[in-house]
Design a protein around this motif. Structure first.
Motif, mmCIF file in Angstrom:
data_model
loop_
_atom_site.group_PDB
_atom_site.id
_atom_site.type_symbol
_atom_site.label_atom_id
_atom_site.label_comp_id
_atom_site.label_asym_id
_atom_site.label_seq_id
_atom_site.Cartn_x
_atom_site.Cartn_y
_atom_site.Cartn_z
ATOM 1 N N VAL A 58 0.849 -1.180 0.000
ATOM 2 C CA VAL A 58 0.000 0.000 0.000
ATOM 3 C C VAL A 58 0.892 1.240 0.000
ATOM 4 O O VAL A 58 1.842 1.306 0.787
ATOM 5 C CB VAL A 58 -0.920 0.005 1.238
ATOM 6 C CG1 VAL A 58 -1.802 1.253 1.255
ATOM 7 C CG2 VAL A 58 -1.769 -1.258 1.284
ATOM 8 N N PRO A 59 0.627 2.228 -0.851
ATOM 9 C CA PRO A 59 1.427 3.457 -0.786
ATOM 10 C C PRO A 59 1.329 4.096 0.599
ATOM 11 O O PRO A 59 0.250 4.225 1.160
ATOM 12 C CB PRO A 59 0.784 4.350 -1.848
ATOM 13 C CG PRO A 59 0.074 3.407 -2.772
ATOM 14 C CD PRO A 59 -0.390 2.267 -1.918
ATOM 15 N N THR A 60 2.471 4.440 1.163
ATOM 16 C CA THR A 60 2.513 5.057 2.490
ATOM 17 C C THR A 60 2.550 6.571 2.330
ATOM 18 O O THR A 60 3.513 7.118 1.780
ATOM 19 C CB THR A 60 3.742 4.579 3.279
ATOM 20 O OG1 THR A 60 3.724 3.153 3.355
ATOM 21 C CG2 THR A 60 3.744 5.156 4.685
ATOM 22 N N ARG A 61 1.518 7.239 2.810
ATOM 23 C CA ARG A 61 1.436 8.686 2.661
ATOM 24 C C ARG A 61 2.383 9.384 3.635
ATOM 25 O O ARG A 61 2.611 8.921 4.759
ATOM 26 C CB ARG A 61 0.006 9.162 2.915
ATOM 27 C CG ARG A 61 -0.996 8.719 1.879
ATOM 28 C CD ARG A 61 -2.356 9.353 2.122
ATOM 29 N NE ARG A 61 -2.298 10.808 2.056
ATOM 30 C CZ ARG A 61 -3.340 11.609 2.289
ATOM 31 N NH1 ARG A 61 -4.510 11.086 2.613
ATOM 32 N NH2 ARG A 61 -3.203 12.920 2.211
ATOM 33 N N THR A 62 2.924 10.494 3.197
ATOM 34 C CA THR A 62 3.714 11.346 4.076
ATOM 35 C C THR A 62 2.806 12.435 4.634
ATOM 36 O O THR A 62 2.039 13.062 3.896
ATOM 37 C CB THR A 62 4.884 11.990 3.312
ATOM 38 O OG1 THR A 62 5.748 10.956 2.835
ATOM 39 C CG2 THR A 62 5.676 12.928 4.219
ATOM 40 N N ALA A 63 2.862 12.656 5.932
ATOM 41 C CA ALA A 63 2.024 13.674 6.557
ATOM 42 C C ALA A 63 2.337 15.041 5.961
ATOM 43 O O ALA A 63 3.501 15.360 5.701
ATOM 44 C CB ALA A 63 2.246 13.694 8.058
ATOM 45 N N PRO A 64 1.328 15.853 5.761
ATOM 46 C CA PRO A 64 1.579 17.192 5.220
ATOM 47 C C PRO A 64 2.243 18.097 6.252
ATOM 48 O O PRO A 64 2.221 17.821 7.447
ATOM 49 C CB PRO A 64 0.165 17.694 4.877
ATOM 50 C CG PRO A 64 -0.738 16.936 5.800
ATOM 51 C CD PRO A 64 -0.099 15.593 5.990
ATOM 52 N N GLY A 65 2.846 19.190 5.766
ATOM 53 C CA GLY A 65 3.355 20.219 6.662
ATOM 54 C C GLY A 65 4.819 20.126 7.008
ATOM 55 O O GLY A 65 5.284 20.855 7.897
ATOM 56 N N ALA A 66 5.593 19.254 6.316
ATOM 57 C CA ALA A 66 7.023 19.142 6.621
ATOM 58 C C ALA A 66 7.765 20.385 6.142
ATOM 59 O O ALA A 66 7.429 20.976 5.111
ATOM 60 C CB ALA A 66 7.604 17.894 5.973
ATOM 61 N N LEU A 67 8.807 20.781 6.875
ATOM 62 C CA LEU A 67 9.648 21.917 6.522
ATOM 63 C C LEU A 67 11.036 21.431 6.119
ATOM 64 O O LEU A 67 11.493 20.371 6.580
ATOM 65 C CB LEU A 67 9.781 22.882 7.706
ATOM 66 C CG LEU A 67 8.500 23.575 8.187
ATOM 67 C CD1 LEU A 67 8.819 24.448 9.399
ATOM 68 C CD2 LEU A 67 7.876 24.404 7.073
ATOM 69 N N PRO A 68 11.728 22.162 5.268
ATOM 70 C CA PRO A 68 13.117 21.786 4.948
ATOM 71 C C PRO A 68 13.971 21.697 6.213
ATOM 72 O O PRO A 68 13.818 22.505 7.129
ATOM 73 C CB PRO A 68 13.575 22.938 4.037
ATOM 74 C CG PRO A 68 12.315 23.513 3.470
ATOM 75 C CD PRO A 68 11.276 23.357 4.547
ATOM 76 N N LEU A 69 14.841 20.717 6.257
ATOM 77 C CA LEU A 69 15.762 20.447 7.362
ATOM 78 C C LEU A 69 15.049 19.944 8.621
ATOM 79 O O LEU A 69 15.469 18.972 9.238
ATOM 80 C CB LEU A 69 16.596 21.686 7.720
ATOM 81 C CG LEU A 69 17.521 22.217 6.617
ATOM 82 C CD1 LEU A 69 18.280 23.440 7.110
ATOM 83 C CD2 LEU A 69 18.500 21.143 6.179
#
Length: 485
Positions: A9-20
């Motif tokens: 199953v494709p594993t979704r990445t949670a929204p809202g990540a920032l660089p670094l």
């Protein structure tokens, strides 16, 4: 016949990540809303802590696979465990899976069976009653601080005996809040940030060193005060050969073992036990008193049950089994407020979990707080309802109650925690017929546990006509105007 192929199953990445930073800013700023929001993105959700990916399990059935049925594929580890090892060392909660963990757990398990804990029952009750009895009537008191003081005092009596000097006890109480705050900071920040020579990092290291020095003092004192023979205990009858004495404590089992632990391992285990006893138990009691103050019907049932069990005398350890509703109330407080909100494991190989592929070496995160607020398992999860745990209720949701973990790494101190929680709650209710919240409603803060940001109460009598038992007021049944009348 070959096994059918695993569907990934494709594993979704949670929204809202920032660089670094990844999602570290969310974990630091609003961790509880963030962790519970992940449920709507799937049964396994990818987050980033700095540049490193971690996989959050939002389905409690999959978490049980991680902890129980497929535990060999998920080793004790991950960012939070790495951060805890800074001051736990290789204590039972953080030591890697393997022979050392098995040996130490087998060594310590007898300390935490019910019969052994009962040998400390009278000493714990006496210490708690004396502290609760010293509170001044109608004085505004910091509930979270009081509960941490009570749990620490009770556990020190159980662990090291009744003659431990005051200095280690008071210093430990002063150190722990700052140490736990520093630990969660190290957990949510990228690894490079925790290694910088920043004032906060240096202060954390200094506090950990001071903590170890205090624990060393307690161990040395306990070693020199061990008695030569175990006495008779009024609660349990003749003590078993390795039972603690009236002055001694549970820790004697480690100091007198056939294969004694090294000094470093003794420190590690003492710190692990004390931290678990204070932080989780104190937090649970603070939230329990808050909920009791908001629910007069719950308070009345508690006081009536306590009066039925004890009559007009103080609590005895053997009374605890007569307080099932008190345990329901405490269990509901644990469910609603955690107390732990994030725990990690490390995948030992490429694994499939609920159709999701998790690579070897990745952090796998599970959250008792998230599972215990799952509306599909606990309807109206934000409602405080001790009757969720009544025997007549269907047990469907019980598998989602994971506050003590599960499997081979389940909390070794669960029996002790229930005893300590019930002793302290009963002592407060017996001593004070009236408890009153005098601060605003507290907001939950996710540190290592989910603690209240502020909570103050006053304790008092319902009127001036209370009598005394051993210098304390009578139980609610005997006090005019009480809920038990």
């Amino acid at each position: 016949m070959t096994a059918p192929p695993v569907i990934t199953v494709p594993t979704r990445t949670a929204p809202g990540a920032l660089p670094l930073l990844g999602h570290a800013h969310r974990l630091a700023r609003d961790p509880l809303p963030f962790i519970t929001s992940l449920r709507r993105h799937g049964s396994v959700v990818r987050i980033r802590i700095g540049p490193t990916a971690a996989y959050v399990v939002t389905d409690p059935d999959l978490t049980r696979r991680v902890l129980v049925t497929e535990a060999a594929h998920y080793a004790k580890g991950g960012k939070i465990i790495d951060a805890l090892r800074v001051f736990f060392g290789d204590g039972l909660a953080t030591v890697a899976d393997g022979d050392t963990h098995l040996r130490n757990r087998r060594l310590m398990q007898p300390m935490f069976n019910k019969a052994h804990i009962a040998t400390r029952g009278s000493a714990m009750i006496d210490r708690v009653r004396s502290m609760v009895g010293a509170w001044r009537e109608n004085e505004r008191r910091d509930v979270f601080g009081d509960m941490n003081d009570l749990t620490l005092a009770a556990f020190l009596v159980a662990l090291f005996g009744t003659d431990l000097p005051e200095h280690p006890r008071t210093e430990f109480t002063a150190l722990m809040p700052a140490i736990m705050k520093g630990t969660i900071r190290q957990t949510v920040l990228p690894p490079w940030a925790t290694r910088l020579p920043l004032p906060a990092n240096r202060a954390h290291a200094a506090r950990v060193a001071q903590l170890r020095d205090l624990v060393d003092q307690a161990i040395d004192h306990h070693r020199t005060s061990l008695p030569s023979a175990p006495p008779h205990d009024a609660d349990t009858g003749p003590a078993c050969p390795h039972a603690p004495s009236a002055q001694g404590g549970l820790f004697a089992a480690l100091l007198t073992a056939d294969r004694p632990l090294t000094r470093r391992h003794l420190q590690d285990e003492a710190i692990t036990l004390l931290t678990g006893a204070i932080e989780t138990t104190g937090t649970t009691l603070a939230w329990t008193l808050y909920e009791i103050s908001r629910h007069p019907d719950v308070e009345q049932r508690l006081r009536t049950e306590l009066a039925d069990a004890c009559g007009n005398r103080p609590l005895h350890y053997t009374d605890l089994e007569k307080l099932p509703y008190a345990r329901q109330v405490l269990q509901e407080a644990i469910r609603k407020y955690g107390p732990a909100w994030m725990v990690t494991r490390t995948a030992t190989r490429d694994v499939e979990l609920g159709g999701h592929r998790i690579p070897e070496g990745a952090d796998v995160v599970w959250s008792p707080y998230l599972h215990q607020h799952d509306p599909s398992r606990f309807p109206a999860p934000d409602v405080f309802d001790p009757d969720r745990w009544a025997p007549r209720r269907p047990p469907a949701a019980r598998g989602s109650f994971l506050a003590f973990g599960d499997g081979r790494r389940k909390c070794i101190g669960e029996n002790f925690a229930w005893a300590e929680l019930q002793i302290i709650l009963a002592a407060i209710l017996q001593r004070w017929p009236r408890i009153e919240l005098v601060s605003r409603d507290p907001r939950p803060q996710a540190v290592v546990t989910v603690k209240p940001d502020t909570i103050s109460m006053r304790y008092g009598h319902r009127d001036a006509a209370t009598a005394a038992v051993d210098g304390h007021p009578l139980s609610p049944r005997e006090s005019p105007g009480s809920a038990g009348d």
